[in-house]
Design an enzyme around this catalytic site. Structure first.
Site, PDB file in Angstrom:
ATOM      1  N   PRO A 126      54.137  78.518  39.234  1.00 43.64           N
ATOM      2  CA  PRO A 126      53.502  79.428  40.208  1.00 43.64           C
ATOM      3  C   PRO A 126      52.859  80.636  39.532  1.00 43.64           C
ATOM      4  O   PRO A 126      52.095  81.364  40.160  1.00 43.64           O
ATOM      5  CB  PRO A 126      54.658  79.851  41.124  1.00 43.64           C
ATOM      6  CG  PRO A 126      55.909  79.357  40.509  1.00 43.64           C
ATOM      7  CD  PRO A 126      55.571  78.333  39.482  1.00 43.64           C
ATOM      8  N   ARG A 168      39.453  61.718  42.047  1.00 42.33           N
ATOM      9  CA  ARG A 168      38.391  61.349  42.987  1.00 42.33           C
ATOM     10  C   ARG A 168      37.009  61.858  42.563  1.00 42.33           C
ATOM     11  O   ARG A 168      35.996  61.463  43.131  1.00 42.33           O
ATOM     12  CB  ARG A 168      38.749  61.796  44.409  1.00 42.33           C
ATOM     13  CG  ARG A 168      38.909  63.273  44.577  1.00 42.33           C
ATOM     14  CD  ARG A 168      39.612  63.607  45.870  1.00 42.33           C
ATOM     15  NE  ARG A 168      38.888  63.155  47.047  1.00 42.33           N
ATOM     16  CZ  ARG A 168      37.752  63.689  47.483  1.00 42.33           C
ATOM     17  NH1 ARG A 168      37.221  64.702  46.827  1.00 42.33           N
ATOM     18  NH2 ARG A 168      37.160  63.233  48.557  1.00 42.33           N
ATOM     19  N   ASP A 217      32.004  66.666  50.209  1.00 43.23           N
ATOM     20  CA  ASP A 217      33.301  67.314  50.349  1.00 43.23           C
ATOM     21  C   ASP A 217      33.206  68.779  50.742  1.00 43.23           C
ATOM     22  O   ASP A 217      32.242  69.457  50.399  1.00 43.23           O
ATOM     23  CB  ASP A 217      34.040  67.315  49.000  1.00 43.23           C
ATOM     24  CG  ASP A 217      34.706  65.988  48.729  1.00 43.23           C
ATOM     25  OD1 ASP A 217      34.818  65.193  49.666  1.00 43.23           O
ATOM     26  OD2 ASP A 217      35.109  65.784  47.580  1.00 43.23           O
ATOM     27  N   GLU A 228      65.062  77.022  36.798  1.00 44.72           N
ATOM     28  CA  GLU A 228      64.422  78.348  36.785  1.00 44.72           C
ATOM     29  C   GLU A 228      63.170  78.365  35.920  1.00 44.72           C
ATOM     30  O   GLU A 228      62.596  79.413  35.674  1.00 44.72           O
ATOM     31  CB  GLU A 228      65.411  79.401  36.268  1.00 44.72           C
ATOM     32  CG  GLU A 228      66.577  79.655  37.188  1.00 44.72           C
ATOM     33  CD  GLU A 228      66.140  80.058  38.582  1.00 44.72           C
ATOM     34  OE1 GLU A 228      65.362  81.022  38.706  1.00 44.72           O
ATOM     35  OE2 GLU A 228      66.573  79.394  39.543  1.00 44.72           O
TER      36      GLU A 228
HETATM   37  N1  ADE Z   1      56.052  74.742  40.401  1.00 48.95           N
HETATM   38  C1  ADE Z   1      56.713  75.402  41.368  1.00 48.95           C
HETATM   39  N2  ADE Z   1      55.886  76.006  42.213  1.00 48.95           N
HETATM   40  C2  ADE Z   1      54.621  75.734  41.765  1.00 48.95           C
HETATM   41  C3  ADE Z   1      53.330  76.087  42.210  1.00 48.95           C
HETATM   42  N3  ADE Z   1      53.124  76.850  43.278  1.00 48.95           N
HETATM   43  N4  ADE Z   1      52.274  75.632  41.515  1.00 48.95           N
HETATM   44  C4  ADE Z   1      52.463  74.875  40.415  1.00 48.95           C
HETATM   45  N5  ADE Z   1      53.651  74.506  39.950  1.00 48.95           N
HETATM   46  C5  ADE Z   1      54.738  74.926  40.612  1.00 48.95           C
END
Ligand code: ADE
Length: 250
Positions: free
Chosen positions: A88, A154, A169, A116
């Site tokens: 994230p 794709r 798209d 984690e």
């Molecule tokens: N792993 C956990 N959350 C994630 C996210 N939002 N984007 C990419 N990988 C992740």
């Protein structure tokens, strides 16, 4: 394009490679899809892949040795691949990023963390790019890697069948895709717009342009702020604003 996913849950991703467009792309030899089980590279008889974080705190961290060995094994098989860590904290994935990854690389190796996260020394030495699919936290990177593989595959010529197309798209040229209809002509009292039955290609093109603009304006006006309107679009907006004016005057 070669897709390799390093994961502790290979079955989860294998089933993705076995279905739909992805499996057809693999059958046609346009893409390859492999999983590597990080646990296969653990260094002890308990098959350990995680450990407690230095400095304390909750949760576990993925150990560097199995990850390093798994990444090196993947690179040996597909040396020209970009190593992508799903996290994230990474660069945000979007359609533009999908194009960039599709055109610039022969292969992608996805490192999917669990717990984690992974030991920072792997992220800083063996990972080329960190990517996030959005501002939310999932329990692992597998779903994120599948999202990315799907949207990239794709774009590779031939992966989508001739009846499908990536040309119209949403997000191409910062516009959402126009409204689509199929048979029956009338459904629950709702009719398909006449023009789409007319066979007049130019009128249909204009209707679709207007539908695409209307949707973009109502649902994602931020996309219109990002790019300039072309002459045809300006004309459509002027007509709309004249029509709206009549309401204000009434
Ligand atoms: N792993 C956990 N959350 C994630 C996210 N939002 N984007 C990419 N990988 C992740």
């Amino acid at each position: 394009m070669n897709f390799t996913v390093l994961t502790l849950f290979p079955k989860l991703v294998d089933s993705f490679f076995e279905h739909g467009m992805i499996s057809r792309g693999i059958e046609k030899n346009l893409i390859t899809g492999h999983c590597i089980n990080i646990r296969d590279f653990s260094c002890d008889r308990h098959n350990t892949v995680d450990d407690r974080p230095y400095g304390g705190g909750s949760g576990m961290v993925m150990k560097p040795e199995p990850l390093q060995a798994a990444i090196l094994a993947a690179k040996k098989k597909a040396p020209e691949s970009l190593v992508v860590l799903m996290t994230p904290q990474g660069n945000r994935f979007n359609q533009e990023k999908a194009f960039e990854l599709a055109w610039r690389n022969k292969g992608l190796i996805f490192v999917c963390g669990r717990y984690e996260g992974i030991d920072e020394r792997i992220a800083t030495t063996l990972v080329d790019e960190e990517i996030s699919i959005g501002d939310y936290v999932m329990t692992g990177g597998e779903l994120a890697s599948m999202v990315i593989i799907d949207s990239i595959a794709r774009l590779i010529p031939g992966v989508l069948g001739s009846s499908e197309s990536a040309k119209s798209d949403s997000f191409i040229d910062d516009r959402l895709e126009y409204a689509q209809y199929t048979r029956p002509e009338e459904f629950e009292g709702l009719k398909v717009p006449e023009v789409l039955l007319s066979g007049n290609h130019e009128k249909i093109r204009l209707w679709r342009k207007e539908s695409s603009l209307k949707r973009t304006f109502l649902k994602r006006v931020d996309l219109l702020h990002k790019s300039r309107l072309n002459a045809e679009e300006k004309k459509i907006f002027k007509r709309w604003s004249q029509e709206l004016e009549t309401f204000v005057r009434e």
